[in-house]
Design an enzyme around this catalytic site. Structure first.
Site, PDB file in Angstrom:
ATOM      1  N   GLU A   1      25.420   0.994 -38.933  1.00 51.68           N
ATOM      2  CA  GLU A   1      24.521   1.981 -39.540  1.00 51.68           C
ATOM      3  C   GLU A   1      23.190   2.023 -38.788  1.00 51.68           C
ATOM      4  O   GLU A   1      22.646   3.089 -38.517  1.00 51.68           O
ATOM      5  CB  GLU A   1      24.296   1.591 -41.010  1.00 51.68           C
ATOM      6  CG  GLU A   1      23.439   2.560 -41.798  1.00 51.68           C
ATOM      7  CD  GLU A   1      23.019   1.987 -43.155  1.00 51.68           C
ATOM      8  OE1 GLU A   1      23.265   0.785 -43.413  1.00 51.68           O
ATOM      9  OE2 GLU A   1      22.426   2.722 -43.942  1.00 51.68           O
ATOM     10  N   HIS A  46      27.073   4.165 -43.878  1.00 50.90           N
ATOM     11  CA  HIS A  46      26.240   3.832 -45.033  1.00 50.90           C
ATOM     12  C   HIS A  46      27.090   3.698 -46.308  1.00 50.90           C
ATOM     13  O   HIS A  46      26.940   2.747 -47.068  1.00 50.90           O
ATOM     14  CB  HIS A  46      25.184   4.923 -45.205  1.00 50.90           C
ATOM     15  CG  HIS A  46      24.281   4.712 -46.375  1.00 50.90           C
ATOM     16  ND1 HIS A  46      23.210   3.852 -46.318  1.00 50.90           N
ATOM     17  CD2 HIS A  46      24.295   5.215 -47.625  1.00 50.90           C
ATOM     18  CE1 HIS A  46      22.605   3.848 -47.488  1.00 50.90           C
ATOM     19  NE2 HIS A  46      23.242   4.675 -48.306  1.00 50.90           N
ATOM     20  N   ASN A 104      52.172   8.822 -21.746  1.00 50.04           N
ATOM     21  CA  ASN A 104      52.750   9.354 -20.514  1.00 50.04           C
ATOM     22  C   ASN A 104      51.897  10.465 -19.934  1.00 50.04           C
ATOM     23  O   ASN A 104      51.693  10.548 -18.730  1.00 50.04           O
ATOM     24  CB  ASN A 104      54.151   9.896 -20.786  1.00 50.04           C
ATOM     25  CG  ASN A 104      55.204   8.812 -20.611  1.00 50.04           C
ATOM     26  OD1 ASN A 104      54.910   7.742 -20.096  1.00 50.04           O
ATOM     27  ND2 ASN A 104      56.420   9.105 -21.054  1.00 50.04           N
TER      28      ASN A 104
HETATM   29 MG   LIG Z   1      26.414   7.841 -50.571  1.00 50.74          MG
END
Ligand SMILES: [Mg+2]
Lengths: 760, 118
Positions: free
Chosen positions: A73, A51, A476
């Site tokens: 969002e 947001h 690895n």
């Molecule tokens: Mg804010």
């Protein structure tokens, strides 16, 4: 500087840093979310990050970034409301979106269009997210019952007023995102000023947050009409306010308020009055009387000027003149009268007391400190010489004290500047949860990454270069270390593997470990591979202890994985990792436990700019050996050097230690010095990993912190030398590349070179 | 000239808004979440508060309610975004005097403030 985005040069770093923070929160959080979907706070924080990112992107007009963050969002809102489970597929697309957001973020500042396909990602997010429509909503706070009741009463109860009820119609702008909220503002404003007898749409509809294009009210006023108009005109986004047929237009539509509109009139009133007082035409008392008359009058109020004329205080001619003068002075109606103070003076920041500075400045500062340290070392040297020459001289003593003081200040300055340059290693570590998640998912393994000591601070120069070696070690561990879940269960291990990543400070150095609880390194296989590749003979391999054999993984071209997987890839090997670490005057060690796991430990200096070294003399020149590589120094009898297979060795505590004479390595003229005449040699025992080597030098000078100057730009790569340093006496010293030397002298891969391989 | 408290968890937004307002000569103080906003309000008694909604620690709606219960004449303008209709409605009911939708123009913020301090 920027054509596409609405952002200034000084805002740019703030925007970038903050957006990167949000992306980081999202990345780490999404990885965590996959394991812990029930964590409400986590989901909330993720939603907030998306947001916030959307909000900032919107402010600079970054449409593509807004579109993508909005889709993100919306999905996170679904997860938050538990209508959308965060499946691995969904997390995949969200993480992919983050990668694209990084690219979109890069557009801000360089103005190049990134090849991100926003609409495809948005479509994928929408598809996986189902039909999540509205993104934001909060659980409705219960309306206070008292309020509601009071409101109902005002609507239903008949007004005991004498005056006629007013018909009020308000048109709310189509652009308003929350017209119901505007309608509610109107209702609340009216409640202050009288009683609402009828409301359309009714309060229940307004409270449902449904759009309200037009609001009508039958209103019993308790306050004068101008107050009602004034109060309503303060509400934004009202296109039209109609009270008993009178229309007031919204001033935010850039139409100057007509003289009869409440705000315009008030302003005119005030400033016209002030203007008349200023000109000495009326007194303040007279103005107040006129204002009172204006307020008390019913219906549309008369302009102030006319009242004053009517009171006989000023003539119509003077009024016209004053109004002309007034309109010439008048500013835009929305701009409040600004003080003549400088604009920036008004800004006082109470929260943030930090100062932003550029990396370049920090680097410059560090370079200057480097110069200062060189001078300090030089002054120390001169001080010793002066004291020897003029022992007892008060001036020399005073100078000596001053030098010591300057030296101490230099040290403090250095540590202060170093601490400014320090960053927590979380700057590197925080990329790894995502890395491990993606790698594990591809390899069909289940792995938890556990991070400890992420607050450990190190110089930013180290931060920048440590990332790649760590990525390789982690790859690895995922690829070769941790077993597939089935294999782990068969072995009686937990299904999920663990990679432990730690960092800590110890004795002025940084220790970073990468440890896994996987299968460990198969030492027999490593030996076999090395023999197959011709890097050592079977006999040599058989003679190696397990400890020595595990070091073979640092040789080029050795990988114990049976197949080259998509994950760890080819190319970079452990030999490159070690070379990179030692290039930083650091050290890497490995320990492995068959069937239980492997641990890599990287030891690094706190900064790359200043290295603690041991200074030695060889053939009249000074060399600096990084202290991190020095095990011990010895003074041995020359005759104790033996030759085994044509190679010089010494016996150190029952172990055979290969030695080499630095003068020979660097093909320097061999000066016979007095120690050799006396039959003694100095040996500095250095190590790279677990391999040790004795360096025969002419003399030991002592420990000194030296400031590193890059050599490669001047003379290119020299075997056995990493960098140069300027010493206290002004001389240039070469800094030894210990790993390179050991490789040169003892390495199995260098058997055919100038030295015969010694069977140890 | 008025004293204005700018509350937003995004530093970029605070900087942007502060610049808009200080160019008009207003005195700006900042807070980065609801908790700090309430604290700062009590200390500094600003004339107007510009209040973000979505913030960590304490959201803007809660902070609005706390500030209004401390000072019933507090003038608070909500900084909101698309999709927050119902929150805005709640904020208005809780006494917010206005709201401005992100992304906003300088004029919009200035006019909201001017209405409250004019
Ligand atoms: Mg804010």
């Amino acid at each position: 500087m920027n054509t596409r985005f609405d952002i200034t040069e000084e805002e740019l770093p703030i925007f970038r840093a903050e957006a990167e923070d949000q992306l980081q929160i999202l990345e780490e959080g999404l990885v965590e979310l996959e394991r812990n979907a029930a964590d409400r706070d986590l989901v909330q924080a993720l939603f907030r990050a998306a947001h916030t990112l959307k909000g900032s992107a919107g402010m600079i007009g970054h449409k593509r970034m807004v579109d993508l963050t909005h889709a993100l969002e919306t999905v996170l809102d679904g997860v938050r409301k538990e209508t959308l489970p965060p499946s691995p597929e969904l997390i995949d697309v969200m993480l992919e979106s983050l990668d694209s957001l990084h690219q979109l973020l890069d557009e801000v500042g360089n103005d190049e269009l990134s090849p991100v396909n926003v609409s495809s990602l948005v479509a994928q997010l929408q598809r996986l997210g189902g039909s999540q429509s509205s993104s934001e909503s909060v659980p409705k706070a219960p309306t206070k019952p008292v309020e509601k009741q009071a409101l109902k009463q005002t609507i239903t109860s008949p007004a005991p007023q004498i005056a006629q009820p007013l018909n009020i119609t308000v048109k709310i702008s189509q652009d308003s995102i929350a017209s119901a909220a505007r309608a509610m503002q109107v209702v609340l404003a009216l409640q202050e000023l009288g009683e609402i007898l009828e409301l359309n749409p009714p309060l229940s509809v307004i409270e449902s947050a449904a759009p309200v294009p037009t609001l009508t009210a039958i209103f019993q006023a308790k306050k004068p009409l101008y107050e009602i108009r004034k109060s309503l005109s303060m509400i934004s986004e009202l296109d039209e306010i109609n009270i008993e047929g009178e229309i007031i237009q919204d001033e935010t539509q850039k139409i100057l308020p007509s003289p009869s509109s409440a705000t315009g009139e008030k302003e005119a009133r005030r400033s016209l009055g002030e203007l008349l007082i200023e000109h000495g035409l009326i007194t303040r008392e007279q103005l107040q009387d006129a204002l009172r008359i204006q307020q008390d009058s019913e219906g549309p109020s008369k302009p102030l000027g006319q009242i004053l004329v009517g009171m006989g205080l000023i003539s119509q001619e003077i009024l016209d003149e004053m109004i002309a003068e007034q309109s010439a002075q008048k500013k835009a109606p929305t701009a409040p009268v600004a003080d003549s103070e400088t604009p920036e003076k008004g800004r006082t920041k109470v929260i943030d007391k930090t100062v932003r500075t550029s990396v370049e400045r920090l680097d410059n500062l560090m370079n200057l400190i480097g110069e200062l340290i060189t001078d300090r070392n030089r002054m120390y040297q001169l001080r010793r010489e002066m004291e020897a020459l003029y022992r007892g001289s008060p001036q020399v003593e005073a100078l000596s004290d001053t030098i010591i003081h300057v030296g101490r200040i230099t040290d403090l300055l250095q540590s202060e500047v170093m601490s400014i340059r320090m960053l927590p290693i979380s700057n590197v570590f925080n990329k790894f949860p995502r890395l491990v998640r993606d790698l594990a998912r591809k390899a069909n393994k289940q792995i938890d990454l556990v991070i400890r000591g992420e607050d450990t601070e190190l110089d930013r120069s180290v931060i920048e270069v440590i990332s790649d070696p760590l990525i390789h070690l982690i790859r690895n561990a995922v690829d070769h270390g941790i077993e597939p879940p089935k294999e782990r269960i068969e072995k009686g291990k937990p299904e999920r593997g663990v990679i432990l990543l730690t960092a800590r400070h110890e004795q002025g150095r940084i220790y970073i470990t990468v440890e896994d609880d996987g299968r460990g390194i198969d030492i027999q296989r490593v030996k076999q591979k090395a023999v197959e590749k011709g890097q050592l003979t079977q006999a040599e391999a058989d003679a190696l202890s397990d400890e020595e054999a595990v070091e073979l993984i640092f040789l080029s071209g050795l990988s114990t994985a049976r197949t080259v997987s998509d994950v760890s890839g080819r190319g970079v090997g452990m030999d490159i990792v070690r070379a990179n670490i030692e290039q930083l005057n650091g050290n890497i060690q490995v320990e492995t436990w068959q069937g239980k796991g492997t641990q890599f430990t990287i030891i690094l200096p706190l900064t790359l700019a200043i290295v603690p070294t041991l200074l030695v003399k060889v053939s009249g020149s000074t060399y600096a050996i990084p202290l991190v590589t020095v095990n011990e120094t010895l003074r041995i009898k020359s005759k104790d050097i033996q030759t085994v297979n044509g190679r010089p060795v010494i016996n150190l505590r029952e172990h055979v230690l290969p030695v080499c004479n630095l003068a020979e390595v660097f093909a320097l003229q061999h000066h016979e010095n007095h120690k050799q005449k006396e039959g003694y040699e100095y040996v500095v025992v250095v190590r790279s990993g677990k391999t040790q080597l004795g360096l025969i030098v002419d003399d030991l000078i002592g420990e000194e912190e030296v400031v590193v100057k890059s050599l490669s730009s001047v003379i290119g790569e020299v075997v056995g030398i990493s960098n140069a340093a300027i010493l206290g006496d002004g001389q240039v010293a070469l800094i030894l590349d210990v790993q390179g030397l050991i490789k040169l002298v003892t390495s199995w891969s260098e058997r055919s070179s100038r030295f015969e391989k010694v069977a140890v | 000239m008025a004293k204005i408290l700018v509350v937003d968890d995004a530093e970029f937004l605070r900087v942007r808004i502060s610049k808009m307002l200080s160019s008009e000569g207003h005195e700006i103080i900042e807070a980065e979440n609801g908790v700090k906003a309430v604290e700062t309000y009590k200390q500094a008694r600003p004339d107007v508060v510009l209040m973000d909604i979505t913030m960590p620690e304490m959201d803007g709606l809660t902070a609005l309610r706390e500030i209004r219960s401390y000072d019933s004449s507090a003038k608070v303008v909500m900084l909101t975004a698309l999709g927050q209709e119902s929150v805005v409605l709640e904020a208005i009911k809780a006494g917010a005097r206005d709201f401005v939708v992100k992304p906003f123009e300088k004029e919009r913020v200035l006019s909201a403030v001017a209405k409250l301090v004019g």
